[in-house]
Design a protein around this motif. Structure first.
Motif, PDB file in Angstrom:
ATOM      1  N   LEU A 131       0.832  -1.208   0.000  1.00 14.20           N
ATOM      2  CA  LEU A 131       0.000   0.000   0.000  1.00 14.20           C
ATOM      3  C   LEU A 131       0.866   1.257   0.000  1.00 14.20           C
ATOM      4  O   LEU A 131       0.600   2.203  -0.757  1.00 14.20           O
ATOM      5  CB  LEU A 131      -0.922  -0.021   1.214  1.00 14.20           C
ATOM      6  N   ARG A 132       1.884   1.269   0.821  1.00 18.42           N
ATOM      7  CA  ARG A 132       2.787   2.430   0.845  1.00 18.42           C
ATOM      8  C   ARG A 132       3.426   2.661  -0.521  1.00 18.42           C
ATOM      9  O   ARG A 132       3.513   3.790  -1.008  1.00 18.42           O
ATOM     10  CB  ARG A 132       3.882   2.231   1.896  1.00 18.42           C
ATOM     11  N   LYS A 133       3.866   1.573  -1.138  1.00 11.77           N
ATOM     12  CA  LYS A 133       4.503   1.682  -2.450  1.00 11.77           C
ATOM     13  C   LYS A 133       3.516   2.195  -3.490  1.00 11.77           C
ATOM     14  O   LYS A 133       3.850   3.056  -4.317  1.00 11.77           O
ATOM     15  CB  LYS A 133       5.056   0.316  -2.861  1.00 11.77           C
ATOM     16  N   THR A 134       2.311   1.666  -3.450  1.00  9.60           N
ATOM     17  CA  THR A 134       1.284   2.073  -4.417  1.00  9.60           C
ATOM     18  C   THR A 134       0.936   3.545  -4.268  1.00  9.60           C
ATOM     19  O   THR A 134       0.886   4.294  -5.256  1.00  9.60           O
ATOM     20  CB  THR A 134       0.016   1.226  -4.237  1.00  9.60           C
ATOM     21  N   MET A 135       0.714   3.984  -3.037  1.00 13.30           N
ATOM     22  CA  MET A 135       0.284   5.361  -2.826  1.00 13.30           C
ATOM     23  C   MET A 135       1.424   6.352  -3.031  1.00 13.30           C
ATOM     24  O   MET A 135       1.186   7.510  -3.391  1.00 13.30           O
ATOM     25  CB  MET A 135      -0.313   5.509  -1.429  1.00 13.30           C
ATOM     26  N   ALA A 136       2.666   5.911  -2.852  1.00 11.79           N
ATOM     27  CA  ALA A 136       3.806   6.801  -3.075  1.00 11.79           C
ATOM     28  C   ALA A 136       3.950   7.153  -4.548  1.00 11.79           C
ATOM     29  O   ALA A 136       4.550   8.181  -4.897  1.00 11.79           O
ATOM     30  CB  ALA A 136       5.084   6.154  -2.567  1.00 11.79           C
ATOM     31  N   ALA A 137       3.396   6.310  -5.410  1.00 16.09           N
ATOM     32  CA  ALA A 137       3.516   6.534  -6.851  1.00 16.09           C
ATOM     33  C   ALA A 137       2.436   7.458  -7.399  1.00 16.09           C
ATOM     34  O   ALA A 137       2.446   7.780  -8.585  1.00 16.09           O
ATOM     35  CB  ALA A 137       3.458   5.196  -7.582  1.00 16.09           C
TER      36      ALA A 137
END
Length: 298
Positions: A131-137
């Motif tokens: 989730l962190r990776k997805t939202m950071a993008a």
């Protein structure tokens, strides 16, 4: 408590009901220019590859969003369904291979210039990292999106009431859709909604739950009705059952029904769902017991 992974169920009929309602509610709230606080208490991984190993294990999307898309090729869908498909299409510009989770749907509809805020909670160690990776993008400023590895039931308390926007307006939409992997989740949903209504009665609260052969599942909407009525708030309860296909043994296909309970729903939502019912049943229904039922406080 970490055995549940939504990747195995992404794009199923329950996601169709949940996200159709979520998008309709958010579209209505976006008609006003004042900022919104958006909260997903059980956010998951944020997005799911429909052609991945997990999604193909039970291929639940084949009986959910993919059936919907096939039906839309044959007959124009009602407005609410067309809008749902349009939002999902943004994540599938060339071919349908990705299902966005609630966080990505919420993020895609946020308004950077209005000051909307997105607050996401996820406890699962793997899904929280994804989730962190997805939202950071995403393109929105980091200040508008926060991912917290925390129990969403507890995390919600600190966010209500939401901060006031220009002119003192306070607005919030909260989605609560735990896995119900633990049967205590049903009681925690009720308790969390009771607390939320005390802190901020004007919020738009969406609760998803599975309709299964467990007393807690059938008691939950009754408890939520009581809470909403006691708080003097309008509510909407929608249940979708795809039914039992000919030749199926009861329970052999896993989850076949789910519900959405919404406190302070848009006044147009009941009409939108009822208008969509015949089309959705034609697209998703698989036999005996299929139904989309909508009940409101009004």
């Amino acid at each position: 408590m970490f055995s549940y992974r939504h990747a195995f169920h992404a794009g199923n009929h329950a996601d169709v009901l949940k996200h159709l309602c979520l998008i309709a509610c958010l579209d209505h709230l976006m008609l006003k220019p004042t900022p919104l606080t958006l909260v997903d208490t059980h956010a998951g991984a944020g997005g799911y590859p429909l052609d991945g190993a997990q999604a193909r294990t039970s291929a639940e999307s084949d009986h959910g969003v993919m059936r919907l898309l096939a039906a839309a090729q044959d007959s124009p869908p009602p407005a609410a369904v067309a809008r749902y498909i349009d939002v999902l299409s943004q994540f599938n510009p060339t071919r349908w291979h990705h299902y966005p989770g609630s966080p990505r749907i919420l993020q895609s509809l946020m308004r950077a210039d209005a000051g909307d805020r997105l607050r996401l909670f996820e406890l699962h160690p793997t899904d929280s990292r994804l989730l962190r990776k997805t939202m950071a993008a995403t393109e929105l400023p980091a200040s508008q999106i926060a991912v917290t590895v925390k129990d969403g039931f507890e995390g919600l308390k600190a966010l209500l009431p939401p901060p006031a926007g220009p002119g003192g307006s306070k607005r919030a939409l909260v989605l609560m859709d735990p896995s119900y992997e633990l049967k205590t989740d049903y009681a925690r949903v009720s308790q969390s909604m009771q607390d939320a209504l005390k802190r901020f009665a004007n919020g738009c609260y969406l609760v998803w739950y599975p309709l299964i052969a467990r007393p807690e599942a059938h008691q939950l909407p009754r408890r939520l009705k009581t809470l909403a009525n006691q708080a003097g708030r309008a509510w909407l309860h929608a249940t979708l059952s795809i039914g039992q296909a000919p030749g199926d043994e009861p329970g052999m296909r896993g989850l076949t029904a789910s519900g959405m309970f919404i406190i302070n729903p848009p006044h147009v939502l009941a009409e939108q769902l009822r208008e969509a019912t015949p089309w959705l049943m034609q697209a998703l229904g698989q036999g005996k017991g299929q139904a989309l039922q909508v009940e409101t406080s009004a």
